[in-house]
Design a protein around this motif. Structure first.
Motif, PDB file in Angstrom:
ATOM      1  N   PHE A  99       0.825  -1.207   0.000  1.00  0.00           N
ATOM      2  CA  PHE A  99       0.000   0.000   0.000  1.00  0.00           C
ATOM      3  C   PHE A  99       0.861   1.260   0.000  1.00  0.00           C
ATOM      4  N   VAL A 100       2.005   1.222   0.691  1.00  0.00           N
ATOM      5  CA  VAL A 100       2.927   2.364   0.667  1.00  0.00           C
ATOM      6  C   VAL A 100       3.423   2.607  -0.760  1.00  0.00           C
ATOM      7  N   ASP A 101       3.663   1.515  -1.504  1.00  0.00           N
ATOM      8  CA  ASP A 101       4.067   1.660  -2.899  1.00  0.00           C
ATOM      9  C   ASP A 101       2.969   2.340  -3.715  1.00  0.00           C
ATOM     10  N   LYS A 102       1.687   2.040  -3.413  1.00  0.00           N
ATOM     11  CA  LYS A 102       0.591   2.715  -4.105  1.00  0.00           C
ATOM     12  C   LYS A 102       0.578   4.211  -3.800  1.00  0.00           C
ATOM     13  N   LEU A 103       0.881   4.564  -2.552  1.00  0.00           N
ATOM     14  CA  LEU A 103       0.894   5.982  -2.166  1.00  0.00           C
ATOM     15  C   LEU A 103       2.050   6.739  -2.785  1.00  0.00           C
ATOM     16  N   SER A 104       3.166   6.033  -3.070  1.00  0.00           N
ATOM     17  CA  SER A 104       4.374   6.664  -3.650  1.00  0.00           C
ATOM     18  C   SER A 104       4.867   7.810  -2.781  1.00  0.00           C
ATOM     19  N   ILE A 105       4.929   7.576  -1.469  1.00  0.00           N
ATOM     20  CA  ILE A 105       5.399   8.591  -0.534  1.00  0.00           C
ATOM     21  C   ILE A 105       6.742   8.174   0.032  1.00  0.00           C
ATOM     22  N   PRO A 106       7.553   9.151   0.492  1.00  0.00           N
ATOM     23  CA  PRO A 106       8.880   8.801   1.021  1.00  0.00           C
ATOM     24  C   PRO A 106       8.782   8.030   2.327  1.00  0.00           C
ATOM     25  N   VAL A 107       9.729   7.106   2.522  1.00  0.00           N
ATOM     26  CA  VAL A 107       9.774   6.269   3.730  1.00  0.00           C
ATOM     27  C   VAL A 107      11.015   6.639   4.534  1.00  0.00           C
TER      28      VAL A 107
END
Length: 633
Positions: A493-501
């Motif tokens: 799901f984080v990959d779907k958001l494309s936000i920095p980790v």
């Protein structure tokens, strides 16, 4: 021949090509040692040839790691140790060669090329200083630190630094030809950025076109300004005062403000807004000190706040240094010296023999019968005592720096010998809690709180919206769990958001004291889909939150849910994946006054800011295929 065997043959052939590259480079370095025994490459062409080969050869290790990881993931347990040996043999040969090649590129060799007028760096210094030839000769006698241009990875926050350094040293240096500038440009760009100029041939005439493409793609003032504004508005909140955290906060604010000014954005009258924004990120103690420090002043300026933060950081740092060192006993010093020696040996490029750190015999610890015969919990404790990496069972580094493969069973970052079978652990605990046993086959979990074979428990779920990249809302299915101290997001799901980790290094403890390593953290905004309610969450990133919920079929028609309620999860009775978990850090903020009991043996409807939640005991029709267990979160 099976597909797995065919794939393995392909991977082994790929690995063989990397070994061949190591052999070729070894012959090249041996020829250099014969030609230049003093380790100084005086010939300019030979020096540039070595420099180019060294850069290309440095990429071989990462390519080998990808292939070797696939081989180790695909092979069976019987041959895994031989694959570990292959990795170690390659690593020893590779780093030994890199050390030899780097010795020819050391300062003495570079200085020798500079003094002969053959160094590009010397040409850069000569061109940019515009001073007389005699002064240049005097200047060359002074040993100055090397100016490094960091690889540009495509991050807009790093563009200005890369642009100004590259333009001053390379692009505006008339002593370099266009083909040389093109070579330098390509060497300073990450693979992702190189795709922008991939269609251009590597010729001198294409250099200007390549630079203009890169410049036009990343020198976008609007995007750069938005990036720095986002950086200001997404500063991390300080949970506990710390000198390093306070200093980082001040530095980050100053960095963004300076960059905005350099981009032509006037921030002269932003002090009140920025002070409110930054002070809201402070911990309670620092905020009290700041309110006390500004006193009755009519108006505070941003430099006053950043100066306060740095002074506060210096004060806290001095207090920490004044504390007595409670770990200065001889045992601690001996342990630190042992750790230092291990780290030192791990950085050397000398091949060492196999030695089990548990029984001291000549084999790897994975092959040690004494170690393997221990229980899983005992192996974990021994690995910690021996200061081994819990992922590869080797010394010299910690878990977050380990590049070996993860557990083949659960895909978490620990060695397969340290994997705890959660299903068996749950069965063992349930069997101990149950006073009687039965031979009848039932679809229930054999534990003390499974009261009837047709009973199931619905866990609280809600469908929410999460803000992703470019302010796009992405729908997520969330599990509401007051038994969890933190909130979590699945990696997919984080990959779907494309936000920095943000990188972190913590362990999460679950049932039966099992630990899982977490290396990522994100800050997200979550919004209800039925009203304007929203909240900010700090979530750890894990491979999988839980299995599909519910894990049994539910007849929603028999629940008699009132028609006028807005459900938080309209699909609560349909099995589906879970994207996130909202823990106790925010769970209780979601609840509202209002609860409905759906029948004497039915679940509850609980009103929340996300809608009405359905949770509790229900009658299930039958288990879904592949689900014959309880869900633990």
């Amino acid at each position: 021949m099976s597909v797995v065997v065919e794939n393995m043959d392909v991977l082994i052939r790929k690995r063989g090509s990397f070994k061949a590259k190591v052999t070729h480079f070894e012959k090249y370095v041996a020829n250099l040692e014969n030609t230049y025994p003093d380790k100084i490459v005086s010939d300019r062409v030979a020096f540039l040839d070595l420099e180019t080969r060294y850069e290309r050869f440095s990429q071989v290790f990462d390519e080998f790691e990808l292939v070797q990881n696939e081989i180790e993931e695909s092979c069976d347990l019987a041959s895994i140790n031989s694959q570990y040996e292959e990795r170690e043999i390659f690593n020893n040969a590779y780093f030994r060669l890199m050390a030899k090649a780097k010795s020819f590129l050391a300062d003495d060799s570079v200085d020798n090329v500079k003094s002969s007028g053959r160094s590009v760096a010397g040409s850069v210094a000569t061109q940019n200083t515009n001073i007389s030839q005699n002064l240049v000769q005097d200047f060359k006698r002074v040993k100055l630190p090397t100016i490094e241009i960091r690889t540009f990875t495509g991050e807009y926050g790093k563009w200005l630094e890369f642009r100004d350094t590259y333009v001053s040293l390379i692009h505006e240096n008339d002593a370099l030809s266009d083909i040389q500038k093109f070579h330098y440009l390509r060497s300073f760009l990450a693979p992702k950025v190189l795709e922008v100029i991939a269609s251009l041939g590597f010729t001198g005439t294409n250099y200007e076109a390549a630079w203009n493409l890169i410049y036009g793609c990343y020198n976008n003032n609007k995007i750069l300004i938005q990036n720095h504004l986002r950086g200001l508005f997404t500063l991390d909140k300080i949970q506990e005062e710390s000198p390093s955290v306070l200093r980082d906060l001040a530095d980050n604010v100053d960095k963004h403000i300076r960059s905005l000014n350099a981009l032509g954005e006037d921030t002269t009258n932003w002090d009140t807004l920025l002070i409110y924004l930054v002070s809201s990120k402070l911990d309670s103690m620092s905020l009290k000190k700041w309110e006390s420090a500004k006193g009755e002043a009519k108006k505070s300026l941003l430099p006053d706040l950043t100066k306060f933060l740095r002074d506060r950081a210096n004060f806290l740092e001095s207090l920490e240094q004044a504390k007595p060192d409670k770990k200065s006993n001889s045992k601690f010093r001996a342990g630190m010296e042992s750790k230092y020696n291990k780290q030192g040996s791990s950085r050397s490029f000398v091949a060492t023999g196999q030695s089990c750190c548990y029984c001291k015999k000549e084999h790897f610890i994975q092959n040690c019968p004494d170690f393997v015969n221990l229980s899983v919990n005992e192996r974990i404790q021994e690995a910690k005592k021996l200061r081994l990496c819990l992922n590869c069972l080797r010394a010299g580094h910690v878990l977050k720096d380990c590049r070996s493969i993860v557990c083949k069973i659960c895909k978490f970052r620990h060695n397969v010998l340290l994997h705890i079978n959660r299903e068996k652990a749950a069965e063992t605990t349930a069997a101990a809690a149950t006073s009687s046993s039965t031979t009848e086959k039932e679809e229930t979990v054999n534990c003390s709180f499974a009261s009837h074979k047709n009973d199931g428990v619905l866990l609280s779920t809600a469908v929410v919206r999460v803000l992703g990249k470019n302010n796009k809302w992405v729908t997520a299915r969330a599990l509401l769990d007051p038994g969890s101290q933190s909130s979590f997001l699945s990696r997919s799901f984080v990959d779907k958001l494309s936000i920095p980790v943000t990188k972190v290094n913590i362990n999460i403890c679950g049932l039966n004291e099992t630990e899982s390593a977490v290396s990522g953290k994100v800050n997200v905004k979550v919004q209800s889909r039925i009203n304007d309610f929203s909240l900010e969450l700090s979530c750890f990133v894990i491979p999988l939150v839980t299995g599909s919920l519910p894990n049994f079929k539910v007849d929603s028609q028999n629940l008699n849910i009132p028609a006028n309620v807005s459900l938080a999860d309209p699909t609560f009775c349909t099995s589906g994946p879970v994207d996130m978990l909202i823990g106790a850090d925010s769970f209780w903020d979601l609840l509202c006054v209002g609860q409905i009991k759906l029948g004497p043996n039915g679940p509850f409807l609980q009103k929340s800011k996300l809608g009405w939640i359905v949770s509790g005991k229900v009658a299930r029709l039958n288990n879904l295929e592949g689900y014959n267990s309880l869900q633990f979160c």
